[in-house]
Design an enzyme around this catalytic site. Structure first.
Site, PDB file in Angstrom:
ATOM      1  N   ASP A 272       0.882  -1.178   0.000  1.00  0.00           N
ATOM      2  CA  ASP A 272       0.000   0.000   0.000  1.00  0.00           C
ATOM      3  C   ASP A 272       0.911   1.217   0.000  1.00  0.00           C
ATOM      4  O   ASP A 272       2.154   1.083  -0.003  1.00  0.00           O
ATOM      5  CB  ASP A 272      -0.934  -0.010   1.235  1.00  0.00           C
ATOM      6  N   HIS A 315     -13.204  -0.956  -7.408  1.00  0.00           N
ATOM      7  CA  HIS A 315     -14.406  -0.101  -7.403  1.00  0.00           C
ATOM      8  C   HIS A 315     -14.038   1.369  -7.149  1.00  0.00           C
ATOM      9  O   HIS A 315     -14.851   2.249  -7.348  1.00  0.00           O
ATOM     10  CB  HIS A 315     -15.461  -0.627  -6.414  1.00  0.00           C
TER      11      HIS A 315
HETATM   12  C1  LIG Z   1     -10.974   1.084  -0.127  1.00  0.00           C
HETATM   13  S1  LIG Z   1      -9.389   0.819   0.524  1.00  0.00           S
HETATM   14  C2  LIG Z   1      -9.324  -0.952   0.656  1.00  0.00           C
HETATM   15  C3  LIG Z   1      -8.303  -1.404   1.631  1.00  0.00           C
HETATM   16  C4  LIG Z   1      -8.196  -2.910   1.857  1.00  0.00           C
HETATM   17  N1  LIG Z   1      -7.889  -3.631   0.642  1.00  0.00           N
HETATM   18  C5  LIG Z   1      -9.451  -3.464   2.517  1.00  0.00           C
HETATM   19  O1  LIG Z   1     -10.104  -4.321   1.917  1.00  0.00           O
HETATM   20  O2  LIG Z   1      -9.776  -3.024   3.624  1.00  0.00           O
HETATM   21  C6  LIG Z   1      -8.337   1.165  -0.867  1.00  0.00           C
HETATM   22  C7  LIG Z   1      -6.854   1.039  -0.555  1.00  0.00           C
HETATM   23  O3  LIG Z   1      -6.097   1.337  -1.747  1.00  0.00           O
HETATM   24  C8  LIG Z   1      -4.928   2.027  -1.355  1.00  0.00           C
HETATM   25  N2  LIG Z   1      -4.377   2.765  -2.493  1.00  0.00           N
HETATM   26  C9  LIG Z   1      -4.937   3.820  -3.138  1.00  0.00           C
HETATM   27  N3  LIG Z   1      -4.122   4.240  -4.127  1.00  0.00           N
HETATM   28  C10 LIG Z   1      -3.044   3.425  -4.116  1.00  0.00           C
HETATM   29  C11 LIG Z   1      -1.879   3.341  -4.928  1.00  0.00           C
HETATM   30  N4  LIG Z   1      -1.675   4.190  -5.941  1.00  0.00           N
HETATM   31  N5  LIG Z   1      -0.987   2.367  -4.660  1.00  0.00           N
HETATM   32  C12 LIG Z   1      -1.206   1.494  -3.630  1.00  0.00           C
HETATM   33  N6  LIG Z   1      -2.294   1.528  -2.832  1.00  0.00           N
HETATM   34  C13 LIG Z   1      -3.204   2.487  -3.069  1.00  0.00           C
HETATM   35  C14 LIG Z   1      -5.433   2.929  -0.253  1.00  0.00           C
HETATM   36  O4  LIG Z   1      -4.384   3.437   0.544  1.00  0.00           O
HETATM   37  C15 LIG Z   1      -6.377   1.998   0.508  1.00  0.00           C
HETATM   38  O5  LIG Z   1      -5.716   1.296   1.518  1.00  0.00           O
END
Ligand SMILES: C[S@@+](CC[C@H](N)C(=O)[O-])C[C@H]1O[C@@H](n2cnc3c(N)ncnc32)[C@H](O)[C@@H]1O
Length: 414
Positions: A272, A315
């Protein structure tokens, strides 16, 4: 046939009795809004839970029919009270098991007493948050006590009633103002006066990022359909043997920890953004099987693994970004490597129970306001994988009963 409203009332009666009798026969407390009321009904029977859900769906319909068509466009969608309750951390300022006067509570919060009073009275009426058993004195309800004792549940309240609500208010303006439907052209961006998308906005704001991660934990732990047990039991993880699973966008490692606990042969790498991972805490006994790697999923993937797992990731992104994220994997994919996605499948109209449709259409609107993204229908997934690369194999769908999120698998065919 009796009139529909009588039929609904009859169903509600029958199903409510099933729930009540189950609680009684298992010596479980009856539902109550009181401070010591149960936060979770603890129904451990599919049949009784189905009865509970049917009663809820019948109640929605009966309420709407009895109120009549004109009332349906007038519910006050006002999150100001819940927003204030989060910002001023009011649940923590109300003593457990005792009452406090509006005057004293207003002083503790630094709010004018008349404003505090109307904020609390709205919350009592609309959210059953707090109680006013004696005129002018506030005490906890089951909900406010739960919030007082659960910081991540408060993070969820903040995300919904502050971040989401402010973004909703600006979403139509964003639709009118921008044509490109980019993640940085949203209601969120207008509401927060930024040209950054939500995730890059969070990257430079550690406190907000921490709250977002806490809210994700709460949405996983506190919303039954999001329970990781569906993911754990709904996919043949055991058959993967000693596989390495990369949890892409794995937040604070909450899902990786559960998978590692359930499947002792799996090794997990949580990726992440670095600011998000900083708040991850891996239990000592799992530290040899869970690693944390800062990685931007729009950059080339360099870790060779058996599984790349994406939960609640796609999503958040419009199609061209989903394609881009998938393409970053291609250089490290070996034949047989799996992409496993855990995301909602948006149902067609009236194809699922009303409560399920209501929830997913709600989340779909959140995706619009925050990211210009959407909940995808079943047929929309495979063309996006194929557009990323035709070597992504045909998709297999798993729909664990009662789960909000489906499991989607593609096996790399090269
Ligand atoms: C809706 S959350 C889902 C988190 C986790 N997978 C869960 O099911 O609880 C989306 C995740 O994508 C990560 N994220 C967003 N942009 C990102 C990027 N460019 N590279 C890596 N992670 C990213 C966010 O930090 C966040 O933790």
């Amino acid at each position: 046939m009796p009139p529909r409203i009588e039929e609904l009332a009859e169903h509600i009666n029958t199903n409510t009795q099933k729930v009540s009798q189950y609680l009684e026969s298992h010596s479980l407390p009856q539902p109550s809004f009181d401070e010591d009321g149960p936060v979770d009904l603890q129904i451990n029977s599919q049949e009784v839970d189905n009865a509970r859900r049917e009663a809820i769906n019948n109640c929605y319909e009966l309420l709407d029919l009895l109120q009549g068509p004109k009332a349906l466009v007038r519910p006050v969608a006002n999150a100001t009270s819940a927003q204030a309750i989060h910002r001023y951390d009011i649940p923590a300022k109300v003593p457990l098991g005792r009452e406090i006067s509006f005057k004293d509570l207003a002083e503790k919060c630094g709010l004018h007493e008349p404003d505090l009073r109307r904020i609390i009275r709205f919350a009592i009426t609309y959210h059953r948050l707090f109680q006013e058993k004696r005129d002018g004195f506030v005490s906890h309800s089951a909900t406010s006590r739960w919030l007082a004792e659960n910081p991540v549940a408060m993070d969820g309240v903040g995300l919904i009633h502050d971040t989401f609500y402010r973004s909703f208010a600006w979403t139509v303006d964003a639709l009118q103002q921008f044509d490109d439907q980019e993640p940085n052209q949203t209601g969120f961006c207008l509401a927060h006066n930024t040209d950054e998308g939500l995730f890059s906005y969070l990257a430079s704001r550690p406190e907000d990022a921490k709250r977002f991660g806490g809210a994700m934990k709460s949405f996983t732990a506190d919303i039954p359909g999001n329970s990781p047990s569906f993911l754990i039991n709904g996919y043949p993880w055991e058959s993967l043997g000693p596989a390495t699973v990369v949890d892409v966008g794995g937040s604070q490692a909450q899902i990786a920890i559960m998978l590692a606990e359930a499947f002792p042969k799996l090794n997990l790498i949580v990726m992440d953004l670095p600011d998000v991972l900083r708040h991850a805490q891996v239990p000592e006994h799992l530290s040899n099987r869970i690693q944390l790697h800062g990685h931007d999923f729009f950059e080339k993937q360099s870790t060779v693994a058996d599984v790349y797992f994406f939960r609640w990731i796609f999503h958040d992104w419009p199609d061209k970004y989903m394609i881009k994220i998938l393409r970053q994997l291609v250089p490290v994919l070996r034949p047989g490597a799996r992409i496993i996605v855990n995301d909602s499948i948006c149902p067609g109209p009236n194809t699922v129970p009303y409560d399920v449709e209501r929830t997913i259409r709600g989340v779909d609107m959140v995706m619009l306001s925050l990211h210009n993204s959407r909940e995808r229908e079943k047929g929309e997934w495979e063309p996006l994988f194929k557009a990323a690369d035709p070597r992504f194999g045909a998709l297999k769908f798993y729909h664990p009963q009662g789960a909000s999120l489906s499991i989607i698998e593609s096996i790399w065919q090269a």
